[in-house]
Structures are given as C-alpha cells and as structure tokens.
Design a protein around this motif. Structure first.
Motif, PDB file in Angstrom:
ATOM      1  N   SER A 130      24.618 -33.007  84.826  1.00 56.98           N
ATOM      2  CA  SER A 130      26.162 -32.683  84.298  1.00 56.98           C
ATOM      3  C   SER A 130      25.919 -31.419  83.650  1.00 56.98           C
ATOM      4  O   SER A 130      24.985 -31.260  82.801  1.00 56.98           O
ATOM      5  N   VAL A 131      26.902 -30.360  83.944  1.00 53.25           N
ATOM      6  CA  VAL A 131      26.834 -29.168  83.405  1.00 53.25           C
ATOM      7  C   VAL A 131      27.871 -29.133  82.358  1.00 53.25           C
ATOM      8  O   VAL A 131      28.261 -27.882  81.687  1.00 53.25           O
ATOM      9  N   GLY A 132      28.992 -30.092  82.358  1.00 51.73           N
ATOM     10  CA  GLY A 132      30.084 -29.694  81.224  1.00 51.73           C
ATOM     11  C   GLY A 132      31.307 -29.340  81.651  1.00 51.73           C
ATOM     12  O   GLY A 132      31.357 -29.322  83.058  1.00 51.73           O
ATOM     13  N   ILE A 192      28.451 -28.638  92.195  1.00 51.03           N
ATOM     14  CA  ILE A 192      27.306 -28.192  91.225  1.00 51.03           C
ATOM     15  C   ILE A 192      26.299 -29.222  90.817  1.00 51.03           C
ATOM     16  O   ILE A 192      26.881 -30.409  90.445  1.00 51.03           O
ATOM     17  N   THR A 193      25.052 -29.015  90.717  1.00 48.08           N
ATOM     18  CA  THR A 193      23.939 -29.798  90.337  1.00 48.08           C
ATOM     19  C   THR A 193      23.270 -29.253  89.423  1.00 48.08           C
ATOM     20  O   THR A 193      22.343 -30.233  88.999  1.00 48.08           O
ATOM     21  N   ALA A 194      23.427 -27.788  89.044  1.00 46.81           N
ATOM     22  CA  ALA A 194      22.556 -27.563  87.586  1.00 46.81           C
ATOM     23  C   ALA A 194      23.513 -26.173  87.255  1.00 46.81           C
ATOM     24  O   ALA A 194      23.999 -25.515  88.012  1.00 46.81           O
ATOM     25  N   MET A 238      25.161 -19.228  85.318  1.00 42.43           N
ATOM     26  CA  MET A 238      25.223 -19.491  87.042  1.00 42.43           C
ATOM     27  C   MET A 238      25.402 -20.995  87.324  1.00 42.43           C
ATOM     28  O   MET A 238      24.809 -21.815  86.565  1.00 42.43           O
ATOM     29  N   TYR A 239      26.246 -21.434  88.341  1.00 47.25           N
ATOM     30  CA  TYR A 239      26.199 -22.762  88.802  1.00 47.25           C
ATOM     31  C   TYR A 239      25.408 -22.879  90.033  1.00 47.25           C
ATOM     32  O   TYR A 239      25.885 -22.258  90.956  1.00 47.25           O
ATOM     33  N   PHE A 240      24.687 -23.949  89.951  1.00 48.96           N
ATOM     34  CA  PHE A 240      23.791 -23.863  91.460  1.00 48.96           C
ATOM     35  C   PHE A 240      24.166 -25.143  92.099  1.00 48.96           C
ATOM     36  O   PHE A 240      24.429 -26.267  91.484  1.00 48.96           O
ATOM     37  N   GLU A 241      24.267 -25.333  93.342  1.00 51.58           N
ATOM     38  CA  GLU A 241      24.098 -26.295  94.430  1.00 51.58           C
ATOM     39  C   GLU A 241      22.847 -26.432  94.950  1.00 51.58           C
ATOM     40  O   GLU A 241      22.236 -25.377  95.702  1.00 51.58           O
ATOM     41  N   PHE A 242      22.107 -27.812  94.991  1.00 48.77           N
ATOM     42  CA  PHE A 242      20.804 -27.780  95.472  1.00 48.77           C
ATOM     43  C   PHE A 242      20.772 -27.910  96.893  1.00 48.77           C
ATOM     44  O   PHE A 242      21.455 -29.165  97.402  1.00 48.77           O
ATOM     45  N   ARG A 300      16.640 -26.975 102.416  1.00 48.39           N
ATOM     46  CA  ARG A 300      15.809 -25.804 102.120  1.00 48.39           C
ATOM     47  C   ARG A 300      14.862 -25.920 100.921  1.00 48.39           C
ATOM     48  O   ARG A 300      14.067 -25.317 100.415  1.00 48.39           O
ATOM     49  N   GLN A 301      15.251 -26.939 100.033  1.00 46.08           N
ATOM     50  CA  GLN A 301      14.740 -27.231  98.601  1.00 46.08           C
ATOM     51  C   GLN A 301      14.892 -25.945  98.027  1.00 46.08           C
ATOM     52  O   GLN A 301      13.879 -25.496  97.400  1.00 46.08           O
ATOM     53  N   ALA A 302      15.986 -25.633  97.712  1.00 42.75           N
ATOM     54  CA  ALA A 302      16.384 -24.252  97.249  1.00 42.75           C
ATOM     55  C   ALA A 302      17.616 -24.539  96.353  1.00 42.75           C
ATOM     56  O   ALA A 302      18.486 -25.440  96.770  1.00 42.75           O
ATOM     57  N   ASN A 303      17.977 -23.659  95.431  1.00 43.27           N
ATOM     58  CA  ASN A 303      19.381 -23.573  94.787  1.00 43.27           C
ATOM     59  C   ASN A 303      20.290 -22.373  95.494  1.00 43.27           C
ATOM     60  O   ASN A 303      19.797 -21.278  95.644  1.00 43.27           O
ATOM     61  N   ILE A 304      21.479 -22.956  95.750  1.00 47.11           N
ATOM     62  CA  ILE A 304      22.663 -21.850  96.293  1.00 47.11           C
ATOM     63  C   ILE A 304      23.504 -21.790  95.097  1.00 47.11           C
ATOM     64  O   ILE A 304      23.861 -22.605  94.363  1.00 47.11           O
TER      65      ILE A 304
END
Length: 249
Positions: free
Chosen positions: A174-176, A190-192, A208-212, A216-220
C-alpha cells in the motif's frame, strides 16, 4: 538489476557484490530483462508456482552483448580477511579494468564480522565515498530500514544517509494516496512507491510509482506529473558526477 542492465547498454562496466546469492539465478534474472517477449518461456516448477525462463537464444545474446560488461561476485562462505577488506580488493581490481558502477548488496553483511558494527559502518561509508571520488565511480549501496511500523529510516549509522549523494526509499504494498492527477485506471497496478529524498548533485525529485512484472522480475515505473503527463517504462542513466547512492528496501 535494471540499473546494471541500463549501464551496460551505455557501455559502462559494473560489479555487483552479493553477500549471499546464487550467481546462476541472478544471471537468469538479468537475461530476462533483455529478452524479447517471445524468448521468455512459462513453466510450472512442480510446486504449484509459475516461473519464467529465458530461452537459449536470449541467453546467447546476453553473453555476447552484456556478459563482458557485468561482473558478479558472491562472498565466499569462509574468508581469511574481513568481508569489507575482501570487497575493497575486488573493487580496486575492477576499477583498474574500467569498472565504474558498483552495486553492494547489502550494508548489513559488510559489518557482520565486526565487533563494533556502528563504528565499522562509519569507516566503511568514508572509504566507499573516497573510492567513488578517486575512481570517478558510482556506488549503489543497498541498506535495510529499521524494524517497526512506519519507520523507514535506515538501520545503523547516520553516515549512511548523511554521506550519500542520493537516497531512494522503497516501500512495497500500500502506498497511500496517489496524486489527484494520477489516472485512476493505472492506480490498481501500483505495487510499490519510491521516494527520492535527496539528490546532492542536481536532478529532479519526484515520487515514483511502480508496477512489478513477475515475468521480468522487474519494476515498471508508472509516472504522472502535470509537466510530463504519464508514461510507462523507466530509464536509468549514470550521473556525470561521482556519487554514492543509498537505498532502503
């Protein structure tokens, strides 16, 4: 991993130091980052979990284009010298051969064999900073936050944060509240959240908001700022100034 790949694409050599890791597994993650979508094969690992592996074509291309630019070193189980002494020996040797990006995973393992961990951290930070300046290198130092609800300060000596030129603080889950301008159809992805708290040598500071991506085991990176609208896809590049970058995960 994404920073290391991006550096290699720019012809920058890197050394990634692991306190504990499987080099073959880590290489597999890197290969998947550069593989084409049709080169990543989906598998069932036999325990009810899905895994993704890059095929031989992607691995061959990685070996040809990237392997000479990316070195990985996993700390031996037994060492005759302190862990940090061994690390600095590797870094100095790599710098002589043109390496300019160093990733250290992680700070806690560098002081595990030290009687006074806080004093050791202060000395290590000073030595790393001096090394970065003398060799015109960038050091990415991974640190862990303190235990406890809501406390995201880095565990250990304050020098880790005070000396760093850049601090990126990662928060999973949760990023609020997201900005009002952020597209609602993107918010569910959004996951991070990554907050840039300091950039000593200039640059833009924004959340920055990331989607995992499991494949790819990577953050977009999913960005929405009024001046740039929103885009998917993150680009990392090396700052021309020497720096030590600290991130808490």
């Amino acid at each position: 991993r994404q920073i290391v790949i991006s550096a290699a694409q720019q012809g920058i050599k890197s050394l990634v130091w692991y306190a504990e890791a499987d080099e073959g597994l880590e290489k597999g993650y890197l290969v998947r980052l550069v593989a084409n979508s049709d080169e990543v094969v989906k598998y069932d690992n036999g325990f009810g979990r899905t895994t993704w592996l890059a095929n031989e074509e992607a691995q061959k291309r990685f070996d040809e284009e990237y392997e000479s630019l990316i070195s990985m070193y996993v700390k031996p189980t037994a060492l005759e010298v302190p862990v940090f002494t061994d690390l600095m020996t590797r870094m100095r040797d790599s710098a002589k051969h043109g390496t300019r990006l160093f990733v250290i995973d992680n700070m806690m393992k560098l002081t595990a064999d030290q009687a006074k961990a806080l004093d050791a951290q202060k000395r290590i930070i000073m030595e790393l900073k001096d090394f970065a300046v003398r060799t015109d290198s960038t050091i990415v130092l991974i640190c862990h936050p303190r235990k406890g609800d809501g406390d995201q300060s880095i565990s250990g000596a304050l020098e880790q944060e005070n000396t760093a030129d850049t601090i990126l603080r990662f928060k999973r889950g949760s990023v609020g509240k997201t900005p009002d301008e952020f597209p609602k159809h993107e918010q569910g992805k959004i996951t991070a959240q990554v907050i840039c708290e300091k950039i000593r040598n200039g640059g833009t500071m924004h959340t920055m908001y990331f989607e995992f991506s499991q494949e790819r085991q990577a953050n977009i990176e999913i960005v929405y700022l009024p001046e740039i609208k929103w885009s998917v896809g993150a680009t990392f590049s090396r700052s021309p100034q020497s720096s030590t970058l600290t991130s808490s995960t």
